[in-house]
Design a protein around this motif. Sequence first.
Motif, PDB file in Angstrom:
ATOM      1  N   VAL A  46       0.866  -1.184   0.000  1.00  0.00           N
ATOM      2  CA  VAL A  46       0.000   0.000   0.000  1.00  0.00           C
ATOM      3  C   VAL A  46       0.898   1.227   0.000  1.00  0.00           C
ATOM      4  O   VAL A  46       1.740   1.402   0.879  1.00  0.00           O
ATOM      5  CB  VAL A  46      -0.912   0.038   1.248  1.00  0.00           C
ATOM      6  CG1 VAL A  46      -1.765   1.304   1.228  1.00  0.00           C
ATOM      7  CG2 VAL A  46      -1.789  -1.195   1.313  1.00  0.00           C
ATOM      8  N   ASP A  47       0.741   2.081  -1.003  1.00  0.00           N
ATOM      9  CA  ASP A  47       1.597   3.261  -1.122  1.00  0.00           C
ATOM     10  C   ASP A  47       1.087   4.389  -0.233  1.00  0.00           C
ATOM     11  O   ASP A  47       0.016   4.951  -0.473  1.00  0.00           O
ATOM     12  CB  ASP A  47       1.647   3.720  -2.573  1.00  0.00           C
ATOM     13  CG  ASP A  47       2.517   4.952  -2.755  1.00  0.00           C
ATOM     14  OD1 ASP A  47       3.372   5.209  -1.891  1.00  0.00           O
ATOM     15  OD2 ASP A  47       2.329   5.666  -3.754  1.00  0.00           O
ATOM     16  N   GLY A  48       1.862   4.720   0.778  1.00  0.00           N
ATOM     17  CA  GLY A  48       1.496   5.805   1.681  1.00  0.00           C
ATOM     18  C   GLY A  48       2.126   7.134   1.316  1.00  0.00           C
ATOM     19  O   GLY A  48       1.930   8.131   2.011  1.00  0.00           O
ATOM     20  N   MET A  49       2.900   7.183   0.197  1.00  0.00           N
ATOM     21  CA  MET A  49       3.656   8.387  -0.136  1.00  0.00           C
ATOM     22  C   MET A  49       3.182   9.076  -1.414  1.00  0.00           C
ATOM     23  O   MET A  49       3.660  10.168  -1.731  1.00  0.00           O
ATOM     24  CB  MET A  49       5.147   8.032  -0.296  1.00  0.00           C
ATOM     25  CG  MET A  49       5.750   7.256   0.870  1.00  0.00           C
ATOM     26  SD  MET A  49       5.468   8.028   2.489  1.00  0.00           S
ATOM     27  CE  MET A  49       6.378   9.548   2.312  1.00  0.00           C
ATOM     28  N   SER A  50       2.279   8.446  -2.152  1.00  0.00           N
ATOM     29  CA  SER A  50       1.829   8.992  -3.447  1.00  0.00           C
ATOM     30  C   SER A  50       3.019   9.393  -4.329  1.00  0.00           C
ATOM     31  O   SER A  50       2.984  10.412  -5.018  1.00  0.00           O
ATOM     32  CB  SER A  50       0.916  10.212  -3.245  1.00  0.00           C
ATOM     33  OG  SER A  50      -0.274   9.859  -2.603  1.00  0.00           O
ATOM     34  N   SER A  51       4.066   8.575  -4.272  1.00  0.00           N
ATOM     35  CA  SER A  51       5.298   8.907  -5.008  1.00  0.00           C
ATOM     36  C   SER A  51       5.713  10.356  -4.751  1.00  0.00           C
ATOM     37  O   SER A  51       5.786  11.196  -5.657  1.00  0.00           O
ATOM     38  CB  SER A  51       5.148   8.634  -6.506  1.00  0.00           C
ATOM     39  OG  SER A  51       5.265   7.254  -6.768  1.00  0.00           O
ATOM     40  N   GLN A 386       5.474  -5.350   6.404  1.00  0.00           N
ATOM     41  CA  GLN A 386       4.083  -5.140   6.819  1.00  0.00           C
ATOM     42  C   GLN A 386       3.152  -4.895   5.632  1.00  0.00           C
ATOM     43  O   GLN A 386       1.950  -4.724   5.804  1.00  0.00           O
ATOM     44  CB  GLN A 386       3.995  -3.938   7.781  1.00  0.00           C
ATOM     45  CG  GLN A 386       4.795  -4.090   9.063  1.00  0.00           C
ATOM     46  CD  GLN A 386       4.344  -5.284   9.885  1.00  0.00           C
ATOM     47  OE1 GLN A 386       3.166  -5.450  10.161  1.00  0.00           O
ATOM     48  NE2 GLN A 386       5.301  -6.127  10.266  1.00  0.00           N
ATOM     49  N   GLY A 387       3.733  -4.856   4.426  1.00  0.00           N
ATOM     50  CA  GLY A 387       2.919  -4.668   3.232  1.00  0.00           C
ATOM     51  C   GLY A 387       2.565  -3.234   2.916  1.00  0.00           C
ATOM     52  O   GLY A 387       1.553  -2.977   2.253  1.00  0.00           O
ATOM     53  N   VAL A 388       3.411  -2.287   3.383  1.00  0.00           N
ATOM     54  CA  VAL A 388       3.150  -0.873   3.102  1.00  0.00           C
ATOM     55  C   VAL A 388       4.431  -0.184   2.635  1.00  0.00           C
ATOM     56  O   VAL A 388       5.540  -0.640   2.918  1.00  0.00           O
ATOM     57  CB  VAL A 388       2.593  -0.134   4.346  1.00  0.00           C
ATOM     58  CG1 VAL A 388       1.298  -0.763   4.820  1.00  0.00           C
ATOM     59  CG2 VAL A 388       3.619  -0.085   5.477  1.00  0.00           C
ATOM     60  N   TRP A 389       4.242   0.923   1.920  1.00  0.00           N
ATOM     61  CA  TRP A 389       5.385   1.728   1.498  1.00  0.00           C
ATOM     62  C   TRP A 389       5.294   3.093   2.174  1.00  0.00           C
ATOM     63  O   TRP A 389       4.448   3.924   1.835  1.00  0.00           O
ATOM     64  CB  TRP A 389       5.430   1.896  -0.015  1.00  0.00           C
ATOM     65  CG  TRP A 389       6.635   2.683  -0.455  1.00  0.00           C
ATOM     66  CD1 TRP A 389       6.651   3.953  -0.927  1.00  0.00           C
ATOM     67  CD2 TRP A 389       7.994   2.237  -0.428  1.00  0.00           C
ATOM     68  NE1 TRP A 389       7.942   4.339  -1.195  1.00  0.00           N
ATOM     69  CE2 TRP A 389       8.784   3.303  -0.903  1.00  0.00           C
ATOM     70  CE3 TRP A 389       8.618   1.045  -0.041  1.00  0.00           C
ATOM     71  CZ2 TRP A 389      10.173   3.211  -1.009  1.00  0.00           C
ATOM     72  CZ3 TRP A 389       9.998   0.956  -0.147  1.00  0.00           C
ATOM     73  CH2 TRP A 389      10.765   2.016  -0.622  1.00  0.00           C
ATOM     74  N   GLN A 412      -4.176  -0.180   7.040  1.00  0.00           N
ATOM     75  CA  GLN A 412      -2.922  -0.927   6.948  1.00  0.00           C
ATOM     76  C   GLN A 412      -1.731  -0.002   7.188  1.00  0.00           C
ATOM     77  O   GLN A 412      -0.775  -0.382   7.870  1.00  0.00           O
ATOM     78  CB  GLN A 412      -2.797  -1.584   5.568  1.00  0.00           C
ATOM     79  CG  GLN A 412      -3.659  -2.824   5.379  1.00  0.00           C
ATOM     80  CD  GLN A 412      -3.463  -3.421   3.995  1.00  0.00           C
ATOM     81  OE1 GLN A 412      -4.195  -3.125   3.052  1.00  0.00           O
ATOM     82  NE2 GLN A 412      -2.452  -4.267   3.871  1.00  0.00           N
ATOM     83  N   LEU A 413      -1.807   1.198   6.641  1.00  0.00           N
ATOM     84  CA  LEU A 413      -0.724   2.172   6.828  1.00  0.00           C
ATOM     85  C   LEU A 413      -0.600   2.579   8.296  1.00  0.00           C
ATOM     86  O   LEU A 413       0.502   2.568   8.865  1.00  0.00           O
ATOM     87  CB  LEU A 413      -0.973   3.414   5.965  1.00  0.00           C
ATOM     88  CG  LEU A 413      -0.862   3.254   4.448  1.00  0.00           C
ATOM     89  CD1 LEU A 413      -1.333   4.522   3.744  1.00  0.00           C
ATOM     90  CD2 LEU A 413       0.576   2.936   4.033  1.00  0.00           C
ATOM     91  N   THR A 414      -1.712   2.964   8.903  1.00  0.00           N
ATOM     92  CA  THR A 414      -1.655   3.442  10.286  1.00  0.00           C
ATOM     93  C   THR A 414      -1.310   2.313  11.257  1.00  0.00           C
ATOM     94  O   THR A 414      -0.621   2.534  12.260  1.00  0.00           O
ATOM     95  CB  THR A 414      -2.979   4.121  10.686  1.00  0.00           C
ATOM     96  OG1 THR A 414      -4.075   3.236  10.444  1.00  0.00           O
ATOM     97  CG2 THR A 414      -3.185   5.398   9.887  1.00  0.00           C
ATOM     98  N   ASN A 415      -1.778   1.094  10.969  1.00  0.00           N
ATOM     99  CA  ASN A 415      -1.411  -0.050  11.823  1.00  0.00           C
ATOM    100  C   ASN A 415       0.082  -0.338  11.752  1.00  0.00           C
ATOM    101  O   ASN A 415       0.713  -0.683  12.759  1.00  0.00           O
ATOM    102  CB  ASN A 415      -2.198  -1.301  11.415  1.00  0.00           C
ATOM    103  CG  ASN A 415      -3.633  -1.290  11.931  1.00  0.00           C
ATOM    104  OD1 ASN A 415      -3.973  -0.489  12.799  1.00  0.00           O
ATOM    105  ND2 ASN A 415      -4.460  -2.156  11.397  1.00  0.00           N
ATOM    106  N   ALA A 416       0.655  -0.200  10.554  1.00  0.00           N
ATOM    107  CA  ALA A 416       2.086  -0.429  10.387  1.00  0.00           C
ATOM    108  C   ALA A 416       2.894   0.597  11.182  1.00  0.00           C
ATOM    109  O   ALA A 416       3.919   0.262  11.809  1.00  0.00           O
ATOM    110  CB  ALA A 416       2.460  -0.378   8.913  1.00  0.00           C
ATOM    111  N   ILE A 417       2.429   1.838  11.187  1.00  0.00           N
ATOM    112  CA  ILE A 417       3.106   2.883  11.971  1.00  0.00           C
ATOM    113  C   ILE A 417       3.032   2.550  13.461  1.00  0.00           C
ATOM    114  O   ILE A 417       4.025   2.664  14.193  1.00  0.00           O
ATOM    115  CB  ILE A 417       2.476   4.262  11.676  1.00  0.00           C
ATOM    116  CG1 ILE A 417       2.766   4.683  10.229  1.00  0.00           C
ATOM    117  CG2 ILE A 417       3.003   5.317  12.651  1.00  0.00           C
ATOM    118  CD1 ILE A 417       2.024   5.928   9.785  1.00  0.00           C
ATOM    119  N   LYS A 418       1.860   2.139  13.905  1.00  0.00           N
ATOM    120  CA  LYS A 418       1.667   1.781  15.317  1.00  0.00           C
ATOM    121  C   LYS A 418       2.624   0.664  15.725  1.00  0.00           C
ATOM    122  O   LYS A 418       3.259   0.715  16.789  1.00  0.00           O
ATOM    123  CB  LYS A 418       0.220   1.355  15.544  1.00  0.00           C
ATOM    124  CG  LYS A 418      -0.134   1.060  16.988  1.00  0.00           C
ATOM    125  CD  LYS A 418      -1.616   0.719  17.123  1.00  0.00           C
ATOM    126  CE  LYS A 418      -1.987   0.413  18.571  1.00  0.00           C
ATOM    127  NZ  LYS A 418      -3.437   0.094  18.708  1.00  0.00           N
TER     128      LYS A 418
END
Length: 428
Positions: A46-51, A386-389, A412-418
């Motif tokens: 999951v891309d959390g940075m929008s490139s 964790q399946g995120v970028w 998924q993004l926020t859980n990975a940060i946690k």
Amino acid sequence: MNLSDALFDYKHIWHPYSSMIKPLPCYSIISAKGVYLTLKNGQKLVDGMSSWWSAIHGYNHPVLNRALKKQIQKMSHVMFGGITHPSAIALCRKLIQLTPSKLDCVFLSDSGSISIEVAMKMIIQYWNSLGQNRKKFLTILNGYHGDTFAAMSISDPNNSIHQIYNNFLPKNFFAQSPVSSFHSSWNKNDLVSFKKIIEKHSLQIAGVILEPIVQGVGGMNFYHPTYLKKIKKLCDYYHIPLIFDEIATGFGRTGKIFAFEHANVIPDILCLGKAITGGTITLAATLTSRNIADRISNSKPGCFMHGPTYMGNPLACSVAYANIKILQSNEWQNQVLHIERQLYKNLLPLREHPRVIDIRILGAIGVVECSQIINIAMMQKFFVEQGVWIRPFKKLIYIVPPYIISTYALKQLTNAIKKALNKKFLFI
């Protein structure tokens, strides 16, 4: 990637903000669609940075792809000197419709930092046309405006990215950055430093330049809209042009189409980039007023002295036009509001975490400021697992996801940060 390609990349390809001796690990992406990046092994992230803030509608968007395919059948590029074309005309018409009526002259370029260089050159040439040799700019600390030389000269001089170049850069004026956050009460003392400098050096200052509301790489700080209003009044009083750098924030990221709308002020020059093409191809634009354009054009040498080779690239212009048409359907407003609400729900509770100093949220931007320096290579690896970028820097973990992200993918993004905050080995 296979071992041969990985070794070649490691030995020969210099990636941004990385070393050639001990480079940060790179992950081979073979395709991207929607909010997902696909690795060589088939894993989806999951891309959390929008490139880097640009792919606001996600990847492989059919409307944007169609615009590129349609244009490439006609021409991929043609020089802009002495030539024009329908794609550039259509895009510039859209940009003028989208921005305040005062900004009715458009100069196209090929990257965000170049749009800043263009703005600064415009201002210097503007004052030269008035017989004044003004070459200094006023900005605030903790800012970042790009990696080219003039852009670096107005970025925070103590920023580790640019510090090594300080002895080579022009010296500009830096006021203290405001401490009043976007969601707090306005503190009038925020203006003291800026006001002292502009009062003392008003006849030397060519222009004021700011990232409106959101300071990006300089620390991901969100400051109070009243600050912009006060700065605009001071600029008007001293007849100093005001430049806004909306390269990161433009096109809806903060919940307004442009961040300066939070303060209801209008700049004399506006710099745009990143999301202008929806993350498909590089393009930037510098918009200015008729007054500034005419002043430059009516004095020696009788033209603006700048002309990038790929200025007005037809592919970039056509896809930027399609991107703005998507935005004008106004779906982005609900999308960004949905992201903001979910970030408040899932990120804000992390403020109580012992490794967290602050949580900052505005529109489709979520920032976790940590109390320790992040081990970037280790945390990047953890996020991929964790399946995120997510690409953190210094003490900051931040996400700027595509507007189309689902509730599930954003979680998924926020859980990975946690989870990352609970891993001691990810911090230095």
